[in-house]
Every structure is written in C-alpha cells, then in structure tokens.
Design a protein around this motif. Structure first.
Motif, short mmCIF file in Angstrom:
data_model
loop_
_atom_site.label_atom_id
_atom_site.label_comp_id
_atom_site.label_asym_id
_atom_site.label_seq_id
_atom_site.Cartn_x
_atom_site.Cartn_y
_atom_site.Cartn_z
N HIS A 95 -30.26 1.30 6.37
CA HIS A 95 -30.28 0.98 7.47
C HIS A 95 -30.40 -0.60 7.76
O HIS A 95 -31.50 -0.85 6.95
CB HIS A 95 -31.53 1.96 8.54
CG HIS A 95 -31.24 1.31 10.09
ND1 HIS A 95 -31.56 0.30 10.49
CD2 HIS A 95 -30.66 2.28 11.28
CE1 HIS A 95 -31.43 0.38 11.95
NE2 HIS A 95 -30.64 1.36 12.04
N GLU A 166 -22.80 -0.27 11.28
CA GLU A 166 -23.67 -0.83 12.28
C GLU A 166 -23.88 -2.17 12.21
O GLU A 166 -24.70 -3.04 11.53
CB GLU A 166 -24.92 0.00 12.10
CG GLU A 166 -25.06 1.46 12.34
CD GLU A 166 -26.42 1.91 12.84
OE1 GLU A 166 -26.55 2.48 13.61
OE2 GLU A 166 -27.51 1.64 11.99
N ALA A 170 -25.54 -5.82 16.86
CA ALA A 170 -25.57 -4.81 17.86
C ALA A 170 -26.41 -3.67 18.01
O ALA A 170 -26.53 -3.23 19.04
CB ALA A 170 -24.02 -4.02 17.86
N GLY A 172 -29.86 -2.39 18.89
CA GLY A 172 -30.81 -2.46 19.79
C GLY A 172 -31.02 -3.74 20.76
O GLY A 172 -31.80 -4.22 21.15
N GLY A 208 -22.53 2.52 14.86
CA GLY A 208 -23.77 2.41 15.65
C GLY A 208 -24.22 1.26 16.12
O GLY A 208 -23.67 0.21 15.49
N GLY A 209 -24.79 0.99 16.93
CA GLY A 209 -25.03 -0.34 17.81
C GLY A 209 -25.03 -0.26 19.21
O GLY A 209 -23.77 -0.53 19.65
N VAL A 211 -24.85 2.12 21.26
CA VAL A 211 -24.21 3.15 22.18
C VAL A 211 -24.79 3.65 23.03
O VAL A 211 -26.05 4.35 23.02
CB VAL A 211 -23.48 4.21 21.06
CG1 VAL A 211 -22.85 5.30 21.78
CG2 VAL A 211 -22.85 3.37 19.87
N LEU A 229 -23.86 6.89 15.27
CA LEU A 229 -25.41 6.82 14.79
C LEU A 229 -26.30 6.15 16.08
O LEU A 229 -25.69 4.78 16.61
CB LEU A 229 -25.57 5.88 13.68
CG LEU A 229 -27.11 5.97 13.05
CD1 LEU A 229 -27.62 7.32 12.96
CD2 LEU A 229 -27.05 5.11 11.62
N GLY A 231 -29.47 5.02 18.22
CA GLY A 231 -30.87 4.45 18.24
C GLY A 231 -31.52 4.83 19.51
O GLY A 231 -31.97 6.04 19.66
N GLY A 232 -31.81 3.90 20.19
CA GLY A 232 -32.48 3.99 21.56
C GLY A 232 -32.24 5.09 22.36
O GLY A 232 -32.97 5.79 22.95
#
Ligand code: PEP
Length: 246
Positions: A95, A166, A170, A172, A208-209, A211, A229, A231-232
C-alpha cells in the motif's frame, strides 16, 4: 474471466464496539449468493473479531500488511503464518502508505507477496504513481516497475494474486482518477500481466483511490476494472455496501 471483488481497507481505524456494528451490518446487508465478492482488511488485533463475525458468511477478511520474514527476531512484526491462522483470505501488500511512510521498497513488497502466497493466502499487490511522477509522464512506467518487481520474485504465481492500482494522489484525497485514466492504466497492467500467461492476464485488477458510492459505478463499468480497494468509505456500512453493489 477475472473475479469481481470489492475490498475494504480499514487502515488504522476501529475499536471493538464499532467493529462489531460494522461487521454485523455487512453480514446482514450482503447477499449470500452475490456474484461479486467482498472482503475487509482489518488491523491485526481485530483479525479474530472479523473471523468470529464473518465465518460462514459470503464476506472474507484479511490483513493490511505482513512481514517478509517467516519467523524470528523481528520485534513488532507479524508473520504470514500467524495471519493465516485467523482464516484470512487476503493480505494487502505495498500500500502506498507503507511505501511512503515506512520506506517499503519494491523488493520488500515483492518478498511480502511471496510470504503471503507461501502461507496460502492471496496478496493484494498495490501499485501506484505519485502526482509528480504522473506529471512528469512516468506514471505508467512506475506502476509497471512495481508490478515487475513482484513478478521477478514470485514468477508465475502472479496469477494467484490480486493487483490494485491506487494512484497515490487519489488516496484519501477525495480526488478519484477519472474512469478513463484508471482504465488506461489498468489496460497497461493487464497487458503486462498477459505477458506471463493467460491465468496471469485474468487476475482481478482493482482500482483504489477515493471511491465512493457516487463514482463506483462508472469506475467498475470499465473493461479492465474488476472492482475496488476502498479506504475511508469502507468504514460506513451503507456506503461500502452501495459501492460493493455498484
Ligand atoms: C486505500 O486506503 O487503499 C484507499 C483507496 O483509500 P481511500 O478510498 O480513502 O482513498
């Protein structure tokens, strides 16, 4: 055909009470016969909790990091065999937060992918360029270099991984890649993977980023994007389920 997969990365968030609610909400809200797989990658201390809450459900779980070493004098590290004991399916490796904040090199990420496979789990190999790298025109060469480092370590077993693109800029930030840009990079990665055989060309490629429920559908509709993928947004039951169902 690559499998469709949406993975939540809780990062360093959670506590026993909130996790209970989140895991129960996911379990209650995700259909057993869904055509897409969902998974949550939780902090190490909560692996037992994810296992207890999700066993027998259609939702899998995993970790966010692993030691590249099998065992020994590595204080504070966690071995793949230990993670595997909790019934984990996935381990996120490489990551961008690990690469930038903890100095993980391509070689370390590759070794972690190998350790994960060795323990019978699936590495989710993250690749992604910084904004400066993108601006300088090096975006695609960076992600290919990161992918090649893993292939040079694990060879044909790349077919047993999941790869996540990711872009660092992008993650977070609320500034997701456009579907066009994400698809273009996924196409490059898919082509590179295909050079290692048909099975490698069919690994699930996640984006991811930033989304969210609002942009997931357009991203997931792209030909080479097999899921995300997250995150938040994975910390909110409704938002994560909406993304997973997009
Ligand atoms: C991530 O941490 O892998 C990630 C994609 O974060 P976010 O969705 O919050 O941008």
């Amino acid at each position: 055909m690559p499998g469709k997969l949406v993975v939540g990365n809780w990062k360093m968030n959670g506590d026993l009470r909130h996790n209970d609610a989140l895991l129960a909400g996911l379990r209650a809200g995700w259909p057993v016969r869904a055509t897409r797989e969902i998974s949550v990658c939780v902090p190490f201390p909560y692996l037992w909790q994810a296992q207890a809450a999700l066993s027998g459900s259609a939702i899998s779980w995993g970790a966010q990091n692993v030691s590249e070493h099998a065992h020994g004098a590595y204080t504070g590290e966690v071995a793949a065999s230990m993670i595997a004991e909790f019934g984990c399916r996935y381990v996120i490796v490489g990551h961008s937060e690990r690469r930038t904040l903890y100095g993980e090199t391509d070689a370390m990420v590759a070794a972690k992918a190998g350790a994960t496979l060795q323990a019978g789990m699936t590495p989710i190999v993250c690749v992604g360029e910084s904004w400066a790298e993108r601006e300088s025109g090096a975006g695609e060469s960076v992600v290919v270099r990161q992918l090649d480092a893993v292939v040079s370590r694990i060879g044909g077993r790349i077919a047993e991984t999941v790869v996540a693109y990711e872009p660092v800029w992008a993650i977070g930030t609320g500034r997701s890649a456009t579907p066009e840009l994400a698809q273009a990079v996924h196409e490059v990665l898919r082509k590179r993977l295909r050079e290692h055989g048909e099975a490698a060309g069919n690994v699930s490629l996640l984006y991811g980023g930033s989304v969210k429920a609002g942009n997931a559908k357009a991203l997931f509709a792209c030909a080479d994007i097999d899921g995300g993928l997250i995150g938040g947004a994975s910390l909110n039951v409704d938002e994560f389920l909406a993304i997973a169902g997009a």
